[in-house]
Design an enzyme around this catalytic site. Structure first.
Site, PDB file in Angstrom:
ATOM      1  N   LEU A  39     -13.776   6.355   4.270  1.00  0.00           N
ATOM      2  CA  LEU A  39     -14.689   5.240   3.974  1.00  0.00           C
ATOM      3  C   LEU A  39     -15.405   4.788   5.255  1.00  0.00           C
ATOM      4  CD1 LEU A  39     -12.338   3.365   1.505  1.00  0.00           C
ATOM      5  CD2 LEU A  39     -14.554   4.390   0.930  1.00  0.00           C
ATOM      6  N   GLY A  40     -16.399   3.923   5.101  1.00  0.00           N
ATOM      7  CA  GLY A  40     -17.069   3.358   6.280  1.00  0.00           C
ATOM      8  C   GLY A  40     -18.454   3.926   6.548  1.00  0.00           C
ATOM      9  N   HIS A 445     -20.330 -23.796  31.398  1.00  0.00           N
ATOM     10  CA  HIS A 445     -20.719 -23.270  32.705  1.00  0.00           C
ATOM     11  C   HIS A 445     -19.511 -22.636  33.382  1.00  0.00           C
ATOM     12  CE1 HIS A 445     -22.696 -22.947  36.573  1.00  0.00           C
ATOM     13  NE2 HIS A 445     -21.599 -23.450  37.124  1.00  0.00           N
TER      14      HIS A 445
END
Ligand SMILES: Cc1cc2nc3c(=O)[nH]c(=O)nc-3n(C[C@H](O)[C@H](O)[C@H](O)COP(=O)(O)OP(=O)(O)OC[C@H]3O[C@@H](n4cnc5c(N)ncnc54)[C@H](O)[C@@H]3O)c2cc1C
Length: 466
Positions: A39-40, A445
């Site tokens: 699959l995929g 930051h």
């Protein structure tokens, strides 16, 4: 008696498997047919995932060779290509198996074999032993994806003349590679092999790389890739490619009619992909295709035949895994009677080179063409403190906002982790943000994403660090 389903999906790629899982979540009896054996789809097996794995590994190799410059002396760095490929394969297997697990968990029936319409509600599945099973369905979703195309009379042998599939599994590092086509797949694969030691030449018919990308970004991108050692031949046309005993001879002409020839080991043809509609028997059941042979759909993904839908690379729109996934979810919800929707104006695109390139929304060229009045804010990574600290200062962020309303119309960036940072812009745009909204949002930051905030500030000429 053949087994009956409420919805059958043909193709288990990111469009198909996501759609199957969403349908099952919504309580619909669903089956998914996949011919590949795993699959995929293209994405997990021979696309996004193996390419990103090799991009990451080759970048680590490149960086490791340069570590001594930074005061880290770890000994001689050596490439073990076989092991690198095994690592890539491990990532692929882990993910494809993961989807099988998700199918089981969600009770999606998985048929391994090739699906073909017998009629609009009967699907034949032929497995690899040629055994045929027929199933019945109320509705079908076609999500059969796409496959690479070559130029006329140039055929892939996946050894010397390769598509991206062959380029993901070369057994030795080629000395010289010609990449035909400067789209994102060619540039990603070209980068991988260049980092591993190949002399890479990109031949492109147009006068710029990455067609469709904001031109300022694409110019900067090419400049950076050139610095990394990739050679570009723009406005150059391939005349012929002849295979030799070893390697190939590529003959090209540039815009001045000058012949430029290449003796190389590998030719990577990356000139595009075509929808996978063959062998589905679509003509017989009356499903219409458009002029590019993609399945024609309406705004609800329904084809010319009622109860047959199509999604992903096999229909119009950018050939991207996340676009296919969004469509998979939308069509599942529409089938379940909900109001599924995809916002095609806000689909990010990322090139996973180093640095990464990412964009979303309109490019400056598109805004000019539509006579839209806009403002531009830009911020360079040379003035970003995280980039400085990590010595990754190439590139910049560019934000385009409506001149009157300040609504963000597009964002384009080239720089470290641009592929991750574009998500901030996707969310901002989905919520209809103005550049001021982004500029007034507190960013941690020191982070690369402060460059996004500064670009937003720069839309009204108030960036702090430039
Ligand atoms: C090298 C490369 C890198 C890429 N990188 C990225 C990236 O970084 N990001 C990104 O968003 N996109 C990327 N893509 C594009 C992405 O892979 C596709 O857009 C995505 O896979 C499309 O999903 P899909 O479900 O529509 O089709 P696919 O993934 O092509 O899946 C379709 C499946 O259907 C199966 N099938 C076909 N016909 C039948 C049949 N008759 N019966 C049963 N099964 C059938 C096929 O075997 C296939 O597995 C990349 C592609 C390539 C080639």
């Amino acid at each position: 008696m053949s087994e009956k389903f409420q919805v059958v999906i043909i193709g288990g790629g990111p469009g198909g498997y996501v759609c199957a899982i969403r349908l099952a979540q919504l309580g619909i009896k669903t089956a998914c047919i996949e011919s590949r054996g795993t699959l995929g789809g293209t994405c997990l097996n021979i696309g996004c995932i193996p390419s990103k794995s090799l991009l990451n590994l080759s970048e680590s190799f490149q960086k490791a060779k340069e570590l001594s410059k930074l005061g880290i002396e770890a000994g001689k760095v050596k490439l073990n290509l076989k092991k690198m490929m095994q690592n890539k394969d491990k990532a692929v297997t882990g993910l494809t198996k993961g989807i099988e697990f998700l199918f089981k968990k969600n009770k999606v029936t998985y048929f391994q074999g090739t699906g073909r319409f017998k009629s609009s509600n009967q699907i034949s599945i032929t497995d690899n032993k040629k055994k045929e099973t027929i199933i019945e369905t109320e509705k079908t979703v076609i999500s059969t994806g796409s496959e690479p195309v070559s130029l006329p009379s140039i055929e892939f042998d996946e050894k010397i003349i390769v598509s991206s599939t062959g380029a993901l599994s070369l057994k030795i590092v080629p000395k010289k590679m010609v990449v035909v086509g400067a789209g994102y797949i060619g540039l990603e694969m070209g980068s991988v092999w260049s980092r591993l030691g190949t002399e890479v030449h990109v031949v492109e018919f147009l006068d710029h790389i990455t067609p469709g990308m904001d031109r300022e970004i694409s110019k900067e991108f090419m400049k950076i890739l050139k610095k990394q050692g990739i050679n570009f031949h723009l406005q150059t046309k391939v005349k012929s490619i002849k295979k030799k005993n070893k390697g190939a001879f590529v003959s090209t002409t540039n815009k001045d009619g000058k012949n430029i020839n290449f003796d190389c080991d590998i030719v990577l043809m990356s000139v595009g992909r075509k929808p996978n509609t063959k062998n589905l028997n679509l003509e017989a059941i009356g499903v219409s295709l458009d002029d590019k042979k993609r399945v024609k759909t309406d705004k609800n993904f329904e084809t010319s035949i009622k109860n047959i839908y199509a999604i992903g690379d096999v229909i119009k729109g950018p050939m991207l895994a996340h676009k296919a996934e969004e469509e998979g979810i939308a069509v599942a919800e529409i089938i379940a009677g909900q109001s599924g929707h995809v916002n095609y104006d806000i689909i990010p695109g990322v090139v996973y080179t180093s640095p990464e390139v990412a964009s979303i929304g309109k490019t400056e060229e598109q805004l000019k063409e539509s006579n839209k009045k806009y403002k531009v804010g830009k911020f360079s990574f040379t003035a970003n403190s995280r980039a400085k600290a990590l010595d990754e200062t190439e590139g910049f962020v560019k934000i385009l906002a409506d001149e009157k309303t300040d609504k963000v119309l597009g964002a384009h960036m080239i720089g470290p982790h641009a592929g991750e940072m574009i998500a901030e812009m996707a969310i901002a745009m989905e919520f209809g943000a103005s550049s001021e909204d982004i500029a007034r949002t507190c960013h941690a930051h020191p982070t690369f994403s402060e460059a996004v905030k500064e670009a937003a500030l720069s839309v009204d000429k108030r960036a702090i660090h430039s």
